[in-house]
Design a protein around this motif. Structure first.
Motif, short mmCIF file in Angstrom:
data_model
loop_
_atom_site.label_atom_id
_atom_site.label_comp_id
_atom_site.label_asym_id
_atom_site.label_seq_id
_atom_site.Cartn_x
_atom_site.Cartn_y
_atom_site.Cartn_z
N VAL A 1 -1.10 -11.19 8.69
CA VAL A 1 -1.15 -9.38 8.11
C VAL A 1 -1.99 -8.89 8.53
N ARG A 2 -2.89 -9.59 9.26
CA ARG A 2 -4.31 -8.86 10.43
C ARG A 2 -2.92 -8.17 10.98
N GLU A 3 -1.94 -9.03 11.95
CA GLU A 3 -1.67 -8.08 12.90
C GLU A 3 -0.59 -7.02 12.54
N LYS A 4 -0.39 -6.84 11.38
CA LYS A 4 0.56 -5.79 10.96
C LYS A 4 -0.19 -4.95 10.50
N GLU A 5 -1.48 -5.20 10.08
CA GLU A 5 -2.37 -3.43 10.16
C GLU A 5 -2.66 -3.12 10.81
N LEU A 6 -2.73 -4.14 12.16
CA LEU A 6 -3.21 -3.50 13.49
C LEU A 6 -2.07 -2.89 13.97
N GLY A 7 -0.87 -2.93 13.72
CA GLY A 7 0.44 -2.42 14.56
C GLY A 7 0.69 -3.74 15.44
N LEU B 1 -5.70 -29.24 7.90
CA LEU B 1 -5.12 -28.95 8.12
C LEU B 1 -3.39 -28.21 7.21
N THR B 2 -4.06 -29.10 6.13
CA THR B 2 -3.49 -28.19 4.83
C THR B 2 -4.31 -27.38 4.45
N CYS B 3 -5.15 -27.12 4.40
CA CYS B 3 -5.96 -25.70 4.43
C CYS B 3 -5.40 -24.08 4.99
N LEU B 4 -5.39 -24.90 6.24
CA LEU B 4 -4.70 -23.74 7.65
C LEU B 4 -3.55 -23.34 7.02
N ALA B 5 -2.53 -24.41 6.71
CA ALA B 5 -1.75 -23.75 6.14
C ALA B 5 -1.03 -23.25 5.29
N PHE B 6 -1.76 -23.52 4.68
CA PHE B 6 -1.60 -22.72 2.83
C PHE B 6 -2.45 -21.09 3.54
N GLY B 7 -3.09 -21.13 3.95
CA GLY B 7 -3.17 -20.38 4.23
C GLY B 7 -2.88 -19.03 5.48
N LEU B 8 -1.59 -19.74 5.68
CA LEU B 8 -0.91 -19.08 6.42
C LEU B 8 0.06 -18.67 5.97
N PHE B 9 0.63 -19.29 5.63
CA PHE B 9 1.52 -19.36 4.42
C PHE B 9 1.31 -18.36 3.50
N ILE B 10 -0.07 -18.27 2.88
CA ILE B 10 -0.73 -16.67 2.34
C ILE B 10 -0.37 -15.33 3.08
N SER B 11 -0.55 -15.55 4.14
CA SER B 11 -0.70 -14.78 5.24
C SER B 11 0.70 -14.23 5.34
N THR B 12 1.42 -15.27 5.70
CA THR B 12 2.82 -14.72 5.68
C THR B 12 3.45 -13.50 4.39
N LYS B 13 3.51 -13.92 3.93
CA LYS B 13 3.61 -13.36 2.29
C LYS B 13 2.95 -11.98 2.36
N THR B 14 1.74 -11.67 2.43
CA THR B 14 1.09 -10.78 1.71
C THR B 14 1.30 -9.21 2.70
N ASP B 15 1.20 -8.07 2.65
CA ASP B 15 1.17 -7.12 3.45
C ASP B 15 -0.52 -6.42 3.72
N SER B 16 -1.24 -7.00 2.76
CA SER B 16 -2.77 -6.27 3.27
C SER B 16 -3.85 -7.57 2.99
N GLN B 17 -5.12 -6.71 4.12
CA GLN B 17 -6.03 -8.35 4.24
C GLN B 17 -6.33 -8.90 2.70
N GLN B 18 -6.80 -7.87 2.55
CA GLN B 18 -7.52 -7.76 1.23
C GLN B 18 -6.23 -8.52 -0.39
N THR B 19 -4.94 -8.21 -0.61
CA THR B 19 -4.08 -8.65 -0.91
C THR B 19 -4.00 -10.22 -0.83
N ALA B 20 -4.75 -10.53 0.66
CA ALA B 20 -4.07 -11.95 0.84
C ALA B 20 -5.93 -12.95 1.00
#
Length: 368
Positions: free
Chosen positions: A196-202, A264-283
């Motif tokens: 989601v940071r990539e999206k915010e930074l363009g 790895l399980t925690c990383l996968a969960f964090g990545l899943f959240i990141s792909t579903k949200t639109d802002s870093q605060q929400t994530a």
């Protein structure tokens, strides 16, 4: 492969530029293991007690000395009347009052029986129960000595043996819980903001034209945090062994393998959240409320799962920290092998694969 390493290097640059994030990633585990190991403990030690000795003979003085010599009690006050007892409790000066009646030694020597009254502050019932048990054990130990361990008629004696943690140290329980909590917090919270940071930074457009497959991009995002988590695992284990005196009774390689699997399980969960949200605060909010609180409440770290209502016990099965907490206790504290934790290992592996598939599919949809 060169493109993959370039993505990994770019993610390392993101982490290195933000000194506060780097401090959280590497400093927080050390701070938390020290805080939980020394400050936050369920052990009851150095509790302030009062003595009301109406007999003041050799027996009561001996018991008083033994209570004061134990690491559980500090005699803060000598009382001279029953009225002073309630006042001492109301002022919060003591947690326990020990009352010896008149002619204590005389009754003990001539009638083979004597009474000791224990009055505890039950506003905290767990502490009150623990303190009375400690005091009773010290008194019973004194009784065994003066009777030379003679077996009285119809006497039932209980012999206790504490396996795996003879000294009942709280660190034995807190270290596995802190490992689960720190790795969940670092891995999930930090990776939740990566995409989601990539999206915010363009910079999402760069990914759109990248020849790399979505799977490799997702993995490249996770690799730096995996390496940092390995450093955290190492620091936690070193502090546990050399500072908190918590031994690793089982296989070190198995413990590290299970820790990496959980990471790895925690990383996968964090990545899943990141792909579903639109802002870093929400994530970050979803990561904190979605995993941090369940890790504390439903992993068995703070509260026994067996005492929870059935719906919460069912929900706890989808919390990865529950399974990892159990694995660490079995391997690190009890010294068991893979035969004792293979079911929990399969559960974590299934969660990892499921979350990876969801993350990649969600990332493909975002790129489309």
């Amino acid at each position: 492969m060169k493109q993959f390493l370039s993505f990994v290097k770019k993610e390392f640059h993101h982490i290195g530029r933000d000194k506060r994030t780097l401090f959280i990633l590497l400093g927080m585990p050390i701070m938390q293991i020290l805080i939980f190991g020394f400050a936050l403990t369920n052990e009851v030690k150095n509790s302030q007690i009062a003595i009301f000795d109406q007999s003041n003979d050799l027996a009561t003085q001996t018991l008083r000395s033994e209570l004061d010599a134990s690491r559980y009690f500090d005699i803060a006050q000598d009382l001279h009347s029953y009225q002073e007892i309630e006042g001492a409790f109301k002022k919060g000066k003591i947690k326990l009052a020990v009352i010896f009646p008149e002619n204590f030694a005389n009754h003990l020597n001539h009638f083979n029986t004597a009474q000791v009254q224990l009055i505890a502050d039950a506003s905290d019932p767990n502490v009150a129960n623990t303190l009375t048990n400690y005091a009773t054990a010290i008194i019973m130990d004194y009784q065994d000595r003066i009777t030379n361990n003679r077996q009285l008629p119809y006497t039932i004696k209980t012999e206790m043996r504490m396996l795996y943690n003879p000294q009942l140290k709280g660190a034995y329980s807190f270290v596995p819980g802190v490992m689960a909590m720190v790795l969940m917090l670092v891995c999930t919270l930090m990776t939740a903001i990566t995409i989601v940071r990539e999206k915010e930074l363009g910079t999402m457009e760069i990914m759109l034209v990248s020849p790399m497959q979505p799977f490799k991009i997702v993995v490249a995002k996770a690799v730096p945090y995996l390496l940092l988590s390995v450093v955290n695992i190492t620091s936690i284990l070193l502090l546990s062994v050399f500072v908190l005196d918590v031994p690793i009774n089982g296989s070190l390689l198995l413990l590290i393998f299970e820790s990496i699997l959980y990471t790895l399980t925690c990383l996968a969960f964090g990545l899943f959240i990141s792909t579903k949200t639109d802002s870093q605060q929400t994530a970050m909010f979803i990561a904190l409320t979605g995993m941090f609180l369940p890790t504390i409440m439903l992993s068995g770290f703070m509260f026994p799962i067996e005492n929870m209502p059935l719906p919460l016990r069912i929900i706890s099965n989808i919390v990865p920290a529950k399974w990892f907490y159990y694995i660490v206790k079995e391997v690190m504290i009890k010294g068991l092998g893979i035969a004792a934790v293979w079911k929990e290992t399969l559960v974590l592996t299934g969660m990892l694969l499921f979350l990876l598939v969801l993350s990649i599919r969600s990332f493909k949809i975002r790129l489309a």
